[in-house]
Structures are given as structure tokens and as C-alpha cells.
Design a protein around this motif. Structure first.
Motif, PDB file in Angstrom:
ATOM      1  N   TYR A  57     100.854   3.118  51.565  1.00  0.00           N
ATOM      2  CA  TYR A  57     100.275   2.539  50.376  1.00  0.00           C
ATOM      3  C   TYR A  57      99.428   1.442  50.646  1.00  0.00           C
ATOM      4  O   TYR A  57      99.923   0.642  51.600  1.00  0.00           O
ATOM      5  CB  TYR A  57     101.638   2.091  49.454  1.00  0.00           C
ATOM      6  N   TYR A  58      98.285   1.233  50.241  1.00  0.00           N
ATOM      7  CA  TYR A  58      97.196   0.414  50.406  1.00  0.00           C
ATOM      8  C   TYR A  58      97.033  -0.507  49.523  1.00  0.00           C
ATOM      9  O   TYR A  58      96.819  -0.035  48.198  1.00  0.00           O
ATOM     10  CB  TYR A  58      96.243   0.924  51.109  1.00  0.00           C
ATOM     11  N   ALA A  59      96.493  -1.821  49.730  1.00  0.00           N
ATOM     12  CA  ALA A  59      95.915  -2.512  48.625  1.00  0.00           C
ATOM     13  C   ALA A  59      94.608  -2.069  48.358  1.00  0.00           C
ATOM     14  O   ALA A  59      93.771  -1.637  49.505  1.00  0.00           O
ATOM     15  CB  ALA A  59      95.815  -3.979  48.881  1.00  0.00           C
ATOM     16  N   ASP A  60      93.947  -2.176  47.125  1.00  0.00           N
ATOM     17  CA  ASP A  60      92.677  -1.412  47.079  1.00  0.00           C
ATOM     18  C   ASP A  60      91.767  -2.152  47.777  1.00  0.00           C
ATOM     19  O   ASP A  60      90.816  -1.546  48.236  1.00  0.00           O
ATOM     20  CB  ASP A  60      92.186  -1.743  45.509  1.00  0.00           C
ATOM     21  N   SER A  61      91.633  -3.238  48.115  1.00  0.00           N
ATOM     22  CA  SER A  61      90.652  -4.103  48.834  1.00  0.00           C
ATOM     23  C   SER A  61      90.501  -3.840  50.212  1.00  0.00           C
ATOM     24  O   SER A  61      89.633  -4.011  50.930  1.00  0.00           O
ATOM     25  CB  SER A  61      91.018  -5.631  48.892  1.00  0.00           C
ATOM     26  N   LEU A  63      91.578  -0.443  51.496  1.00  0.00           N
ATOM     27  CA  LEU A  63      91.306   0.899  51.477  1.00  0.00           C
ATOM     28  C   LEU A  63      90.276   1.533  52.247  1.00  0.00           C
ATOM     29  O   LEU A  63      89.066   0.994  52.269  1.00  0.00           O
ATOM     30  CB  LEU A  63      91.273   1.663  50.100  1.00  0.00           C
TER      31      LEU A  63
END
Length: 121
Positions: A57-61, A63
Motif C-alpha cells: 500500500y503506497y501513498a499517492d505521492s 507511487l
């Protein structure tokens, strides 16, 4: 407890690999997350991995540039590619025994002291 390593001075555009090692236990039943805190800012979620199964799971910033992975039973890594000046921060690793991956730092139980990443441009 967990302990981070791998930080330091890096040139913008280079790659960097941070490691998180568990102390006295294995990550098998845990979610491991990475957070970062730049000077004067709040602690932000970066990425998480459920060790069993390897879901991420990643932060959008981050990716596309950050990769979280399992190295072995007690180690999780965070690779940063194409490092940017805005990536400069104190990077923390944290472990959670809750089953779901979360971006909320309050969901994590064991924190390391952090490893500093400094970026030269």
C-alpha cells in the motif's frame, strides 16, 4: 522494537535503500509501514506491506518511485528511485499487529528512531 538504517546524503536522481529490522521477533504476523517527517512538517505515511502475503500500500505521492519489500523474516526495505529534494526527511519504520494496512500512525505499535535522508541537488 524496530531499527532503521540506510539513510544518508544522496544526490538528487540517485537511488537509496532503507532497511527496517525487527528486534527480538519476526515480521510474519505484522504489517510494516514507513513514514517520513520533513523538518517543520507532520509525519506522513509513505508505504506499508503485510509481511504474510506481501500485499503493499503506497501513498499517492510516492507511487512509481518507492518500493517496499520483504527481504527476510525480520527485515523490510524501502527503495527510493529518482530521489528528489522533497524526499529529504527523517524516515521511520513502524510495525503493527493489526491485520489491515493503514496510513494512520496511531495504528502502529512499535517505532524505530528513524534514519535521516538528506538530498543534494
Amino acid at each position: 522494537q524496530v531499527a532503521e538504517s540506510g539513510g544518508g546524503l544522496v544526490q538528487a536522481g540517485d537511488s537509496l535503500r532503507l532497511s527496517c529490522v525487527a528486534s527480538g521477533y519476526l515480521f510474519g504476523d505484522y504489517v510494516v509501514g514507513w513514514f517520513r517527517q520533513a523538518a517543520g512538517k507532520e509525519r506522513d505515511f509513505v508505504a506499508a506491506i503485510r509481511w504474510f502475503g506481501g500485499s503493499t500500500y503506497y501513498a499517492d505521492s510516492v507511487l512509481g518511485r518507492f518500493t517496499i519489500s520483504r527481504d527476510n523474516a525480520d527485515t523490510v526495505s524501502l527503495r527510493i528511485d529518482s530521489v528528489k529534494p522533497e524526499d529529504a526527511a527523517l524516515y521511520y519504520c513502524a510495525a503493527s499487529y493489526k491485520p489491515s494496512m493503514s496510513s494512520d500512525p496511531d495504528e502502529y505499535n512499535a517505532w524505530g528512531q528513524g534514519t535521516q535522508v538528506t538530498v543534494s541537488s
